[in-house]
Design an enzyme around this catalytic site. Structure first.
Site, PDB file in Angstrom:
ATOM      1  N   GLY A  86       7.070 -21.689   3.799  1.00 25.86           N
ATOM      2  CA  GLY A  86       7.957 -22.416   2.915  1.00 25.86           C
ATOM      3  C   GLY A  86       7.539 -23.868   2.847  1.00 25.86           C
ATOM      4  N   ASN A  87       7.869 -24.540   1.756  1.00 28.64           N
ATOM      5  CA  ASN A  87       7.519 -25.946   1.618  1.00 28.64           C
ATOM      6  C   ASN A  87       8.493 -26.632   0.670  1.00 28.64           C
ATOM      7  OD1 ASN A  87       6.203 -25.361  -1.159  1.00 28.64           O
ATOM      8  ND2 ASN A  87       4.998 -24.109   0.241  1.00 28.64           N
ATOM      9  N   SER A 134      -0.427 -27.980   4.116  1.00 25.53           N
ATOM     10  CA  SER A 134      -0.602 -26.520   4.096  1.00 25.53           C
ATOM     11  C   SER A 134      -0.751 -25.940   5.503  1.00 25.53           C
ATOM     12  CB  SER A 134      -1.856 -26.188   3.280  1.00 25.53           C
ATOM     13  OG  SER A 134      -2.007 -24.795   3.151  1.00 25.53           O
ATOM     14  N   GLY A 135      -0.025 -24.843   5.768  1.00 32.06           N
ATOM     15  CA  GLY A 135      -0.250 -24.072   6.989  1.00 32.06           C
ATOM     16  C   GLY A 135       0.139 -24.732   8.291  1.00 32.06           C
ATOM     17  N   SER A 171       0.311 -28.573   0.607  1.00 37.03           N
ATOM     18  CA  SER A 171       0.678 -27.166   0.424  1.00 37.03           C
ATOM     19  C   SER A 171      -0.152 -26.523  -0.697  1.00 37.03           C
ATOM     20  CB  SER A 171       2.158 -27.075   0.062  1.00 37.03           C
ATOM     21  OG  SER A 171       2.450 -25.797  -0.467  1.00 37.03           O
ATOM     22  N   SER A 172      -0.556 -25.270  -0.481  1.00 38.35           N
ATOM     23  CA  SER A 172      -1.303 -24.569  -1.532  1.00 38.35           C
ATOM     24  C   SER A 172      -0.437 -24.379  -2.789  1.00 38.35           C
ATOM     25  CB  SER A 172      -1.804 -23.222  -1.019  1.00 38.35           C
ATOM     26  OG  SER A 172      -0.721 -22.442  -0.570  1.00 38.35           O
ATOM     27  N   ASP A 173       0.869 -24.595  -2.675  1.00 36.00           N
ATOM     28  CA  ASP A 173       1.760 -24.467  -3.825  1.00 36.00           C
ATOM     29  C   ASP A 173       1.991 -25.802  -4.536  1.00 36.00           C
ATOM     30  OD1 ASP A 173       2.381 -21.628  -3.441  1.00 36.00           O
ATOM     31  OD2 ASP A 173       3.400 -22.296  -1.633  1.00 36.00           O
ATOM     32  N   HIS A 193       9.759 -18.007   1.433  1.00 32.45           N
ATOM     33  CA  HIS A 193       9.717 -16.544   1.358  1.00 32.45           C
ATOM     34  C   HIS A 193      10.954 -15.982   2.044  1.00 32.45           C
ATOM     35  CE1 HIS A 193       5.471 -15.569  -0.082  1.00 32.45           C
ATOM     36  NE2 HIS A 193       5.573 -16.863  -0.163  1.00 32.45           N
ATOM     37  N   TYR A 247      35.972 -31.046  -6.444  1.00 32.72           N
ATOM     38  CA  TYR A 247      35.572 -30.577  -5.115  1.00 32.72           C
ATOM     39  C   TYR A 247      34.937 -31.724  -4.337  1.00 32.72           C
ATOM     40  CZ  TYR A 247      33.331 -27.776  -1.477  1.00 32.72           C
ATOM     41  OH  TYR A 247      32.938 -27.251  -0.275  1.00 32.72           O
TER      42      TYR A 247
END
Lengths: 235, 235, 235, 235
Positions: B29-30, B46-47, B75-77, B98, B230
């Site tokens: 996740g990122n 990344s990673g 991140s690769s994303d 994920h 709220y």
């Protein structure tokens, strides 16, 4: 000092991950670390609780199945680990657990389809599920035959254990492997998550489509092979 | 001292929430934080495991995709985040994980119906699910195309990303966004809970009715818009 | 010193149980404690995270809905609590959460059958599920009307709120009550567990039989009424 | 000093495992430890929270059901424990919980098939599920009759309580037993895991095959009987 100290510590650390990743209750899992140069692997002793496990209690076994260091009985699954090291060239670690969702798929007797990129990031095929072992094989060395059942399943289906590092033994549970003991337990945790996701996917949509080939390929190559670009080069 | 210090800390804190909210195992996740004035966003490398992440390891990238600060690979994303900042005007944070139940719906290839007020409190429409990406798009810059797939899905369906701040990418998983990095990860956790509730709802009653329009509207307006009541005014 | 100190502490403690019993993420739940002698109830402020909640931040409201102590806005569900105190004579605490399994049944729009003794230990009837609120009622004071919807559901079905201290509001979620704020949150946790068990029961056996009347009666009486013998007399 | 000190400590430790193994919320479970030489068993007091339980609060009861030590009321399920000690020769510990998945199978009114080796490691037969108790039996001593219902179920089906140390009481929940209080709670945790796995198995494959007889036998004998080789001889 033991010449297997590092290997035993590697095995110890990986076994402790079983609890951290919630992959087994009580003693229901074991990891081994393999040193191909020395021709031995270090494995959890049988029936010892993780909270009582120490690096010194790890047992070292050679490729003939003979104990070369350690006072305790090795895991009852030792022979299965041994077969995998003998037949799956290049692997350095093996993990077996009774993690809940992977066991459920093994009990269902079904391979796990590639439903998404979470799966494709770690393998390019459905996770195979073996047949049940025959009565003759059970009468032999049962744990040795479990290893053979796995390697035969891969041979028959033409599967590459470097690309699919996980399997379900029908009616039993998962075995995973990797470049190290740590990676084998990582694959154990990945498999558990993939199995949970796949079960939920079918529960939401019994007609769910597998991931198209072109997306599957892409995700595998992002993380693996010569053009991988996931993670850090220096790690 | 870095002129991106605050932005990097914001991104760091939001990435650490991934683990606290149980939205990913390992590094799956990122989160990024966007500063529109400076035209850059700060994103997870990344990673890298969350337990090893530090504010200094966050990478700063500009809207052309060029790294402007940081020694690690982003991140690769990253390209997906970049497209979302370019196309969804006004958002300040993006999250990708994920998480189990959201991935299951993405793998099932189904939008998530508005079954209740938990959903309506956060959006006025079913959570959209994209098509699978075409082989041509995959051959291009895959992560960039993932962003385009999301924004095209919104355009085609006439959806407003200010009212629906979550999407499922078919066969992959969830992306969420918001007014800040913190809000984007909050929406990631909300989506996971909504996905779990919707799956259970259909499991109990496959013919469950969606929430009637008049209740959905009411819940959205309780929390959003000019007459929202709220929470606390001073917060 | 506040003359509502004890009541506010009671409400504070019960609200903190929401997290301990895993009944809501973020701020998705609220508990109130009622003092019939003073004609007021103490309730969680709106949108405040449990980890930031203090006894002093609890808001005290009278039976006309007027704030009598506190600087923060009370929960947006305050009017629902108020109606329950006005109509269900004798109750001293009310809990509302978005706990996952109870919400799923509410979204499924189904009452929860009495499948076992876990349910019968706490109530002698299926857990009722209201109808959807009408467009007219939503246009009124929505939260007040939610309370009316609950009490009307009980009246129409001839249900006794002293024997069934839980309800599902269709498409929304659970409300529970009891002799104290602590007991109302206990009933919230019981309801969540009952809802999970009932869902699993139907998943295993869609034709599962409800618990026979004679066993249900026995379990209720073991814990409640003049001949109860569960627990300690002196507690 | 109490002559039951060791027995009470054994019962105390085993009761504390209920929470550690997540087998009950609040006070929904109890364990007893039996000393056949003294003809007494030590059991949890009724309705006491585990976090407030102390070795001294454990109650000692003889085989006629008379309290021989302790100031608190014993568990309301004491009579069921008593019947099991009287009728299942050789057992030394009994556990009853309302663990979620075991209760779901009990409410579904179904025996749990032997789907895999996780089950076979602990028993050679499906986990039996009793009938509902008759109205006549309920009118008698209900908890005593619950014990009789269990032992009659075993007698009628010709089951050996030394080989199947778990049962589901229809519409109620699980009882497990063993060579010690600790083993009875271990079996409670095993049963919960088996029930979860079996439910998932059927959810993935409604036509899943039970484990073939020859594999089931093998797994039982690996862990039990004269040729067992699981674990350490010296433990």
């Amino acid at each position: 000092m033991s010449k297997y100290k590092t290997l035993k510590e590697e095995a110890f650390e990986a076994n402790m991950e079983i609890k951290k990743q919630n992959l087994a209750i009580y003693t229901w899992g074991n990891v081994s670390a393999f040193d191909p140069a020395k021709g031995v692997f270090a494995i959890k002793p049988s029936g010892v609780l993780y909270e009582k496990l120490k690096p010194q209690s790890i047992v070292v076994v050679d490729l003939d199945g003979k104990i070369v260091e350690g006072n305790l009985n090795p895991s009852s699954d030792t022979e299965t680990h041994r077969v995998l090291y003998l037949e799956f060239q290049g692997i350095r670690g093996v993990t077996h657990t009774h993690s809940t969702y992977a066991v459920a798929w093994a009990q269902a007797g079904k391979p796990v389809p590639v439903f998404g990129t979470t799966h494709a990031d770690h393998g390019t095929e459905p996770i195979p599920c073996t047949e049940f072992m025959s009565p003759e094989a059970v009468k032999n060395n049962y744990e040795f035959e479990t290893g053979k059942l796995i390697t035969e399943t891969f041979k028959k289906a033409g599967l590459n254990p470097a690309h699919i590092n996980m399997v379900l033994v029908s009616g039993h549970g998962p075995f995973t492997w990797g470049d190290s003991a740590a990676q084998s337990i990582y694959h154990g945790a990945v498999l558990e998550e993939i199995c949970k996701m796949a079960w939920l996917t079918l529960s939401i949509n019994p007609l769910a489509n597998p991931l198209p080939e072109h997306i599957m390929e892409k995700h595998w190559k992002r993380k693996h092979g010569s053009s991988a670009y996931y993670g850090q080069k220096t790690q």
